[in-house]
Design a protein around this motif. Structure first.
Motif, PDB file in Angstrom:
ATOM      1  N   THR A  32       0.780  -1.022  -0.122  1.00  0.00           N
ATOM      2  CA  THR A  32      -0.024   0.042  -0.063  1.00  0.00           C
ATOM      3  C   THR A  32       0.925   1.040  -0.018  1.00  0.00           C
ATOM      4  O   THR A  32       1.497   1.301   0.827  1.00  0.00           O
ATOM      5  CB  THR A  32      -0.946   0.012   1.423  1.00  0.00           C
ATOM      6  OG1 THR A  32      -1.802  -1.325   1.176  1.00  0.00           O
ATOM      7  CG2 THR A  32      -1.878   1.384   1.143  1.00  0.00           C
ATOM      8  N   GLU A  33       0.840   2.032  -0.989  1.00  0.00           N
ATOM      9  CA  GLU A  33       1.336   3.198  -1.334  1.00  0.00           C
ATOM     10  C   GLU A  33       3.083   2.838  -1.117  1.00  0.00           C
ATOM     11  O   GLU A  33       3.731   3.462  -0.460  1.00  0.00           O
ATOM     12  CB  GLU A  33       1.078   4.111  -0.005  1.00  0.00           C
ATOM     13  CG  GLU A  33      -0.179   4.817  -0.243  1.00  0.00           C
ATOM     14  CD  GLU A  33      -0.413   5.821  -1.441  1.00  0.00           C
ATOM     15  OE1 GLU A  33       0.459   6.564  -1.684  1.00  0.00           O
ATOM     16  OE2 GLU A  33      -1.558   6.046  -2.007  1.00  0.00           O
ATOM     17  N   PHE A  50      -1.067   0.777   6.681  1.00  0.00           N
ATOM     18  CA  PHE A  50      -0.869   1.992   6.276  1.00  0.00           C
ATOM     19  C   PHE A  50      -1.998   3.069   7.000  1.00  0.00           C
ATOM     20  O   PHE A  50      -1.406   3.899   7.245  1.00  0.00           O
ATOM     21  CB  PHE A  50      -1.463   2.237   4.677  1.00  0.00           C
ATOM     22  CG  PHE A  50      -1.538   3.400   4.098  1.00  0.00           C
ATOM     23  CD1 PHE A  50      -0.069   4.111   3.674  1.00  0.00           C
ATOM     24  CD2 PHE A  50      -2.307   4.353   3.807  1.00  0.00           C
ATOM     25  CE1 PHE A  50      -0.013   5.210   3.259  1.00  0.00           C
ATOM     26  CE2 PHE A  50      -2.410   5.266   3.507  1.00  0.00           C
ATOM     27  CZ  PHE A  50      -0.858   5.904   2.999  1.00  0.00           C
ATOM     28  N   LEU A  51      -3.167   2.640   7.059  1.00  0.00           N
ATOM     29  CA  LEU A  51      -4.357   3.550   7.726  1.00  0.00           C
ATOM     30  C   LEU A  51      -3.878   3.811   9.324  1.00  0.00           C
ATOM     31  O   LEU A  51      -4.047   4.961   9.722  1.00  0.00           O
ATOM     32  CB  LEU A  51      -5.731   2.944   7.741  1.00  0.00           C
ATOM     33  CG  LEU A  51      -6.186   2.880   6.088  1.00  0.00           C
ATOM     34  CD1 LEU A  51      -7.432   2.301   6.194  1.00  0.00           C
ATOM     35  CD2 LEU A  51      -6.190   4.205   5.594  1.00  0.00           C
ATOM     36  N   GLU A  52      -3.329   3.070   9.911  1.00  0.00           N
ATOM     37  CA  GLU A  52      -2.715   3.143  11.340  1.00  0.00           C
ATOM     38  C   GLU A  52      -1.640   3.897  11.255  1.00  0.00           C
ATOM     39  O   GLU A  52      -1.649   4.982  12.327  1.00  0.00           O
ATOM     40  CB  GLU A  52      -2.347   1.667  11.908  1.00  0.00           C
ATOM     41  CG  GLU A  52      -2.076   1.786  13.394  1.00  0.00           C
ATOM     42  CD  GLU A  52      -3.197   1.966  14.186  1.00  0.00           C
ATOM     43  OE1 GLU A  52      -3.066   2.752  15.115  1.00  0.00           O
ATOM     44  OE2 GLU A  52      -4.252   1.832  13.816  1.00  0.00           O
ATOM     45  N   GLY A  55       0.197   9.807  12.050  1.00  0.00           N
ATOM     46  CA  GLY A  55       1.228  10.775  11.733  1.00  0.00           C
ATOM     47  C   GLY A  55       2.135  10.282  11.031  1.00  0.00           C
ATOM     48  O   GLY A  55       3.151  11.148  10.474  1.00  0.00           O
ATOM     49  N   ALA A  56       2.501   9.053  10.727  1.00  0.00           N
ATOM     50  CA  ALA A  56       3.989   8.632  10.281  1.00  0.00           C
ATOM     51  C   ALA A  56       3.899   8.437   8.864  1.00  0.00           C
ATOM     52  O   ALA A  56       4.846   8.385   8.283  1.00  0.00           O
ATOM     53  CB  ALA A  56       4.151   7.346  10.931  1.00  0.00           C
ATOM     54  N   ASP A  57       2.694   8.530   8.107  1.00  0.00           N
ATOM     55  CA  ASP A  57       2.530   8.331   6.591  1.00  0.00           C
ATOM     56  C   ASP A  57       1.436   9.096   6.286  1.00  0.00           C
ATOM     57  O   ASP A  57       0.508   9.593   7.100  1.00  0.00           O
ATOM     58  CB  ASP A  57       2.430   6.806   6.381  1.00  0.00           C
ATOM     59  CG  ASP A  57       3.219   6.715   5.180  1.00  0.00           C
ATOM     60  OD1 ASP A  57       3.406   7.611   4.102  1.00  0.00           O
ATOM     61  OD2 ASP A  57       3.432   5.541   4.777  1.00  0.00           O
ATOM     62  N   LYS A  58       1.266   9.385   5.146  1.00  0.00           N
ATOM     63  CA  LYS A  58       0.129  10.121   4.336  1.00  0.00           C
ATOM     64  C   LYS A  58       0.093   9.619   2.813  1.00  0.00           C
ATOM     65  O   LYS A  58       0.919   9.216   2.289  1.00  0.00           O
ATOM     66  CB  LYS A  58       0.297  11.417   4.575  1.00  0.00           C
ATOM     67  CG  LYS A  58       1.354  12.124   3.659  1.00  0.00           C
ATOM     68  CD  LYS A  58       1.147  13.533   3.787  1.00  0.00           C
ATOM     69  CE  LYS A  58       2.087  14.207   2.779  1.00  0.00           C
ATOM     70  NZ  LYS A  58       2.074  15.651   3.009  1.00  0.00           N
TER      71      LYS A  58
END
Length: 143
Positions: A25-26, A40-42, A47-50
């Motif tokens: 994912t991404e 990924f959503l977690e 705030g660790a990824d977007k």
């Protein structure tokens, strides 16, 4: 009409169509589709990824892998994501040789999760059709 699906239904629908391998994912979070999306959503929540694009996620998986020395088929899916609901928007399917050179590519747009081709259909779309063999007998006039 396109319909957004919750994560469980989304993952089950793609699994039923044969997309049961590992996903990124991404470009991160390698795991089965549901766990990859959850990871990924977690990370986004912490705030660790977007996401690279707003309200869109990119999923990548191999549809066919027979080893490093054989051609392979990869798939990229762009998934709409809104309020915890998902729907596939478009898909790129690529067949590459063992060196990573593109052999055949297909872009599918205006999709929904329900209209995504099965894994076998997706592989067939970028695979070369078997060539018809000619008869080994010579065609001669006989008397």
């Amino acid at each position: 009409m396109k319909q957004l699906l919750d994560l469980d239904t989304f993952a089950k629908t793609l699994n039923d169509k044969g997309y049961d391998g590992y996903f990124h994912t991404e470009a991160s979070y390698p795991d089965k589709i549901k766990d990859s999306l959850n990871g990924f959503l977690e990370a986004c929540k912490n705030g660790a990824d977007k996401p690279m694009l707003p309200n869109m996620l990119m999923l990548k998986t191999y549809l066919q892998w027979n080893g490093d020395d054989k051609p392979r088929v990869e798939c990229n899916m762009w998934v709409k994501y809104e309020d915890g609901l998902f729907d596939v928007q478009k898909m790129n399917i690529e067949r590459t040789d063992q060196y990573g050179h593109l052999l055949k590519q297909l872009k599918l747009t205006d999709l929904s999760t329900g209209t995504v081709p099965t894994r076998k259909e997706a592989i067939a779309l970028v695979s070369d059709a078997p060539k018809q063999k000619l008869s080994s007998q010579g065609r001669r006039f006989r008397m």
